[in-house]
Write an enzyme that holds these catalytic residues in place. Structure first.
Site, PDB file in Angstrom:
ATOM      1  N   GLU A 100      37.041  -9.987 -39.020  1.00  9.46           N
ATOM      2  CA  GLU A 100      37.413  -9.660 -37.837  1.00  9.46           C
ATOM      3  C   GLU A 100      36.022  -9.494 -36.742  1.00  9.46           C
ATOM      4  OE1 GLU A 100      40.241  -6.225 -39.639  1.00  9.46           O
ATOM      5  OE2 GLU A 100      38.757  -5.305 -38.814  1.00  9.46           O
ATOM      6  N   CYS A 114      31.362  -8.481 -30.311  1.00 12.95           N
ATOM      7  CA  CYS A 114      30.771  -7.856 -32.016  1.00 12.95           C
ATOM      8  C   CYS A 114      31.341  -8.643 -33.120  1.00 12.95           C
ATOM      9  CB  CYS A 114      31.355  -6.385 -32.378  1.00 12.95           C
ATOM     10  SG  CYS A 114      30.631  -5.451 -33.609  1.00 12.95           S
ATOM     11  N   CYS A 121      31.221  -6.647 -47.104  1.00 15.98           N
ATOM     12  CA  CYS A 121      29.827  -6.134 -47.086  1.00 15.98           C
ATOM     13  C   CYS A 121      29.466  -5.682 -48.286  1.00 15.98           C
ATOM     14  CB  CYS A 121      29.593  -5.326 -45.940  1.00 15.98           C
ATOM     15  SG  CYS A 121      27.703  -4.615 -45.534  1.00 15.98           S
ATOM     16  N   CYS A 125      27.333   1.462 -47.668  1.00 20.11           N
ATOM     17  CA  CYS A 125      27.339   2.583 -46.874  1.00 20.11           C
ATOM     18  C   CYS A 125      28.428   3.420 -47.094  1.00 20.11           C
ATOM     19  CB  CYS A 125      27.051   2.417 -45.460  1.00 20.11           C
ATOM     20  SG  CYS A 125      25.349   1.345 -45.063  1.00 20.11           S
ATOM     21  N   CYS A 128      31.430   3.805 -44.166  1.00 19.99           N
ATOM     22  CA  CYS A 128      31.555   2.709 -43.546  1.00 19.99           C
ATOM     23  C   CYS A 128      32.832   2.116 -44.492  1.00 19.99           C
ATOM     24  CB  CYS A 128      30.601   1.638 -43.466  1.00 19.99           C
ATOM     25  SG  CYS A 128      30.778   0.020 -42.675  1.00 19.99           S
ATOM     26  N   GLY A 167      29.429  -7.247 -42.636  1.00 20.60           N
ATOM     27  CA  GLY A 167      28.245  -7.879 -43.324  1.00 20.60           C
ATOM     28  C   GLY A 167      27.078  -7.424 -42.769  1.00 20.60           C
ATOM     29  N   GLU A 168      25.975  -7.455 -43.466  1.00 19.27           N
ATOM     30  CA  GLU A 168      24.349  -7.331 -43.329  1.00 19.27           C
ATOM     31  C   GLU A 168      24.023  -8.846 -42.747  1.00 19.27           C
ATOM     32  OE1 GLU A 168      20.923  -6.742 -42.592  1.00 19.27           O
ATOM     33  OE2 GLU A 168      22.122  -5.105 -42.934  1.00 19.27           O
ATOM     34  N   SER A 222      20.084   0.389 -38.300  1.00 25.53           N
ATOM     35  CA  SER A 222      20.821   1.629 -38.675  1.00 25.53           C
ATOM     36  C   SER A 222      20.097   2.569 -39.554  1.00 25.53           C
ATOM     37  CB  SER A 222      22.145   0.901 -39.284  1.00 25.53           C
ATOM     38  OG  SER A 222      23.254   1.811 -39.670  1.00 25.53           O
ATOM     39  N   LEU A 223      19.467   3.591 -38.989  1.00 26.60           N
ATOM     40  CA  LEU A 223      18.679   4.459 -39.737  1.00 26.60           C
ATOM     41  C   LEU A 223      19.589   5.478 -40.339  1.00 26.60           C
ATOM     42  CD1 LEU A 223      15.590   5.049 -40.462  1.00 26.60           C
ATOM     43  CD2 LEU A 223      15.681   6.679 -38.591  1.00 26.60           C
ATOM     44  N   THR A 224      20.316   6.117 -39.538  1.00 26.69           N
ATOM     45  CA  THR A 224      21.300   7.307 -39.801  1.00 26.69           C
ATOM     46  C   THR A 224      20.751   8.535 -40.048  1.00 26.69           C
ATOM     47  OG1 THR A 224      23.057   5.816 -40.707  1.00 26.69           O
ATOM     48  CG2 THR A 224      23.215   7.957 -41.346  1.00 26.69           C
ATOM     49  N   ASN A 298      33.139   7.591 -36.651  1.00 33.04           N
ATOM     50  CA  ASN A 298      34.520   7.127 -36.341  1.00 33.04           C
ATOM     51  C   ASN A 298      35.387   7.226 -37.800  1.00 33.04           C
ATOM     52  OD1 ASN A 298      34.388   6.322 -33.662  1.00 33.04           O
ATOM     53  ND2 ASN A 298      32.918   4.709 -34.600  1.00 33.04           N
ATOM     54  N   CYS A 341      32.643   0.875 -34.600  1.00 34.10           N
ATOM     55  CA  CYS A 341      31.564   1.177 -35.424  1.00 34.10           C
ATOM     56  C   CYS A 341      32.283   1.829 -36.777  1.00 34.10           C
ATOM     57  CB  CYS A 341      30.524   1.865 -34.922  1.00 34.10           C
ATOM     58  SG  CYS A 341      29.017   1.750 -35.769  1.00 34.10           S
TER      59      CYS A 341
END
Length: 348
Positions: A100, A114, A121, A125, A128, A167-168, A222-224, A298, A341
């Protein structure tokens, strides 16, 4: 597209050219003299979808290319449009797998693609949707470039591209380098590297590689959370990429490139929005040239998290700003079509 359909029916795989540079196109069988490679590149970069549209390429050469090549190997299999203007395309690849890509438009009308870099992936996480799919395979440079092309056909010229899709990116860096080289080529789309951002969950070796070998683009991490125990629970990548080493890698990148890094955090109600979370984040940023980008989580069906309230977000931001940090709270877009996201892969 017709020769692609025929090849699929026959079980054949055609070489996609959307992710090829002029010098590579010049090496294709039957392409001669060498300047034909640049002609092919310019035609493909212009957005044409068939060899028959290449008016200054000899007919015999076009016919030969059609036997073994296609301009694009994927096609749009689903299009969803959110009331807020966000567009999500599902692309079916030549092997039948799907990815996507999303078009985001900000309040100033700037359009951002995007783009995905992998099918699924493997980072897993916890918050996600894409991470629930698992890893299938890397995308080729052509499959990456094609996402950008399809979005431009839908909405017109794009302003930016972010590798924040499925994906990373740092685990498929060679393909991304090639795709960026194609999209920034002065004889092609000529997109500025300053308009390209790569977002990683924190692959330390990849950050060093990017700093040392390029391409020159913007880096987002992406620390979070800067709480090592909580981050390891939410982001398994932390185990092999611990926070102290990740900070060193970010510092290396910003020093080597002279570019500021963006630290991203998906805000999870009651988990990473409290005073202690703010304190740890402030501590992590000390000595770093960075900006903080906060993203309220989200919703993803089946995941045990809650969206933070507006009050919760504001209080967290205030604590960071009091410590002197530059903070942006991202507006949530595309949620109704699974395009926000952390939601990609929802329609698969």
């Amino acid at each position: 597209m017709e020769n692609l359909r025929q090849s699929l029916q026959a079980g054949l795989e055609l070489q996609a050219l959307a992710g090829s540079l002029p010098e590579e196109l010049a090496q294709l069988p039957g392409v001669s003299p060498a300047f034909r490679g640049m002609q092919l590149f310019k035609w493909i970069s212009s957005g044409i979808t068939s060899f028959s549209q290449m008016q200054n390429i000899p007919k015999v050469m076009r016919q030969q290319l059609e036997q073994t090549c296609c301009i694009r190997s994927s096609h749009v299999s689903q299009k969803l449009v959110d009331p807020d203007g966000t567009v999500k395309l599902q692309l079916t690849l030549q092997d039948g797998k799907c990815v996507e890509t999303v078009l985001l438009t900000d309040k100033d009308g700037r359009k951002t693609a995007c783009v995905s870099c992998q099918v699924g992936c493997g980072m897993a996480c916890a918050f996600c949707q894409t991470g629930r799919l698992g890893f299938s395979r890397n995308l080729s440079p052509s499959e990456i470039v094609e996402q950008f092309r399809f979005l431009e056909e839908e909405v017109g010229k794009l302003d930016n591209i972010v590798f924040m899709g499925m994906g990373e990116p740092l685990l498929n860096l060679d393909a991304i380098r090639k795709a960026v080289a194609v999209l920034t080529h002065p004889e092609g789309r000529n997109l500025s590297g300053r308009r390209i951002t790569l977002s990683t969950c924190g692959i330390i070796s990849g950050i060093h590689d990017l700093a040392d070998n390029g391409p020159a683009l913007r880096l987002a991490v992406s620390l979070t959370t800067a709480d090592p125990t909580l981050r390891e629970q939410l982001m398994p990548v932390t185990t092999g990429n611990p926070l102290p080493k990740l900070k060193e890698a970010i510092a290396y990148y910003t020093t080597k490139t002279g570019r500021r890094c963006t630290l991203e955090a998906a805000l999870l109600a009651g988990q990473n929005t409290g005073t202690e979370s703010a304190r740890r984040l402030v501590e992590f940023t000390q000595g770093l040239n960075c900006h903080i980008n906060l993203i309220p989580w989200n919703p993803v069906e089946g995941l045990p998290f809650q969206e933070p309230s507006s009050k919760e977000c504001k209080e967290f931001i205030l604590q960071l700003e009091r410590a002197g940090l530059n903070v942006t709270l991202r507006h949530r877009r595309g949620r109704k079509i699974g395009g926000a996201c952390g939601q990609l892969g929802k329609t698969q």
